[in-house]
Design a protein around this motif. Structure first.
Motif: not given
Lengths: 309, 192
Positions: A70, A73-74, B25, B27, B67
């Motif tokens: 994550t 992703i950020h 994207q 989260e 992802y």
């Protein structure tokens, strides 16, 4: 419907009423069919026990992978080249280097001062990502973003299966050390008595090694039995808090695997821990539970009945 | 409060709806999906590769791939797509590690055994079953593992393996029958 189809549906618990009637009739008239039902039901039970319930999932590791992805992703969303964001954030992000350099400078100054005056400290316990084992290059390539590599050193399974990676060292000494468990009792944090002359410590080391092997092989029943053994040894060595963790793990794993006797014994041992801590109510509950489980398994219950008195 | 409401909304979404957000994207959408599947995925990797360290490598590789390769998901069941990636990653890892000989290793006499009777009959049954699963033919084994470790539905297994629904069911049942054969001596011994 064929007998096999009936059996398959029975195992999946999806027989209709009419199929159930047909199934019952067959079970009563065909010894071969009845034997198949018995044997396959047994297999089914063990397969169910081998599912997630039977796996010790390393929560710290799972959480660290989640955080890492994550974070990526950020980062991709807000900081990567061509990432979105308004003009203001883009201007701000262009100046990120200034405070970072300032922080590094100040931090470096204090770090140098500390290392001049303090002895080396032990590694931090912060949960972090596991490093790849250095055995599968393609996997490593794919996972480069997930698991930064160190010098290819092999990690060792820990009690909590906490993921590992390079840890920023506080001192030059630590930075040059490979990431291996240097002290056998490191796994237990505060466990006392590390002397090899101590038979309990030696037994502990051997059991720990066997536990790591069992985990590496995915041998759950053995892992459960060894966790219980670790709990008992740790308790003998005086680390009650760690002992409770091991016994709890043993109990839960045994339950997941439907190992009733082992679950009962782990529960009873946990009761002894409560007793040592002066928690008589919890101890009695544990002994009762152990007795109940042993009765179910048709095993002797005297030991825990005695403790209960 | 706002965060709580947002989480509630996410948890109500289907896997596929969440993954559409992951593709943008998001989260929180990733976290929600990850928490739905991480334990199953971990258990599946561990079962397929047979070693915890390799399973962890494979697990984190899969977590990142879903992802990074998010745009390659173009529809269908998310679970099937996820476990297809997991299966390929684990098979690749297994091939390199040649784990099967590790999986079938028997207990060595000099290993520490528990001091008391922890090794009851079902311990041996469970150990024997693990070894029997390793002996299954690959097609049957992977269907069985997707069913029991991945906890996939037959539809999802069929989609992940690229086979028909009926064939997925047949493979899982045949795998159980093979296990029944392998396990006969243990079952009979246990019933005596």
């Amino acid at each position: 419907m064929t007998n096999e189809e009936l059996l398959a549906k029975y195992l999946e618990n999806s027989l209709s009423e009419s199929e159930q009637a047909e199934f019952n009739k067959l079970s009563n008239t065909s010894p071969e069919f009845a034997r198949d039902v018995r044997e396959l039901s047994k297999i089914e039970g063990f397969l169910q026990a081998g599912t997630i319930a039977g796996s010790v999932v390393p929560e710290d590791f799972i959480a660290s992978v989640e955080n890492h992805v994550t974070e990526k992703i950020h980062h991709d969303k807000y900081h990567a080249p061509g990432a979105g964001g308004n003009a203001f954030t883009k201007v701000l992000s262009a100046f990120w280097i200034v405070p970072v350099l300032l922080m590094l400078g100040v931090g470096g100054f204090f770090l140098l001062r500390n290392t001049d005056h303090q002895p080396a400290q032990s590694q931090t316990n912060a949960p972090v990502l596991k490093e790849n084992t250095g055995t599968d290059n393609s996997l490593k390539d794919q996972a480069t973003q997930v698991a930064p590599q160190d010098n290819g050193s092999q990690t060792e399974a820990t009690h909590q299966q906490a993921p590992k990676e390079n840890i920023a060292a506080n001192t030059p000494d630590e930075a040059t050390q490979p990431e291996t468990i240097r002290n056998p009792n490191e796994l237990l944090g505060t466990t006392k008595n590390t002397s090899p002359a101590n038979p309990e410590a030696a037994a502990f080391d051997r059991t720990r090694e066997a536990l790591n092997t069992a985990r590496a092989e995915g041998n759950k029943p053995r892992e459960a039995a060894l966790l219980k053994q670790m709990g008992m040894l740790t308790a003998k060595m005086g680390n009650i808090a760690e002992a409770r963790i091991y016994l709890n793990d043993a109990m839960n794993l045994a339950r997941g695997l439907h190992l009733t006797t082992l679950e009962a014994e782990s529960t009873g041992e946990l009761g002894l821990i409560f007793k040592k801590e002066g928690n008589q109510t919890a101890a009695a509950e544990s002994f009762k539970k152990a007795i109940e489980l042993l009765k179910t398994a048709g095993k002797p219950t005297e030991r825990w009945e005695k403790e209960l008195q | 409060m706002a965060q709580k409401v947002k989480n509630t909304i996410y948890s109500d979404q289907s896997d596929e709806e969440l993954f559409l957000l992951v593709q943008k994207q998001d989260e929180e959408a990733y976290r929600t999906l990850y928490r739905r599947y991480s334990k199953r995925l971990y258990a599946y990797c561990l079962r397929v590769v047979g070693r915890r360290d390799i399973a962890e490598d494979a697990f984190q590789t899969v977590a990142m791939i879903i992802y990074e390769k998010r745009d390659s998901f173009t529809g269908g069941k998310f679970a099937s797509w996820l476990f297809t990636i997991a299966r390929h990653t684990c098979i690749k890892a297994s091939q390199r590690q040649q784990h099967t000989n590790v999986m079938t290793t028997v207990l060595e006499d000099n290993e520490v055994l528990p001091a008391d009777d922890g090794q009851s009959a079902d311990v041996f049954m469970s150990e024997a079953l693990q070894k029997a699963i390793v002996k299954l033919q690959p097609d049957f084994r992977e269907a069985l593992e997707l069913r029991y470790m991945g906890e996939l539905s037959y539809e999802e297994i069929a989609s992940a393996l690229g086979i028909s629904l009926s064939l997925a069911k047949v493979r899982v049942f045949r795998a159980k029958q093979m296990l029944q054969e392998y396990m006969k001596p243990y079952i009979e011994e246990n019933q005596e």
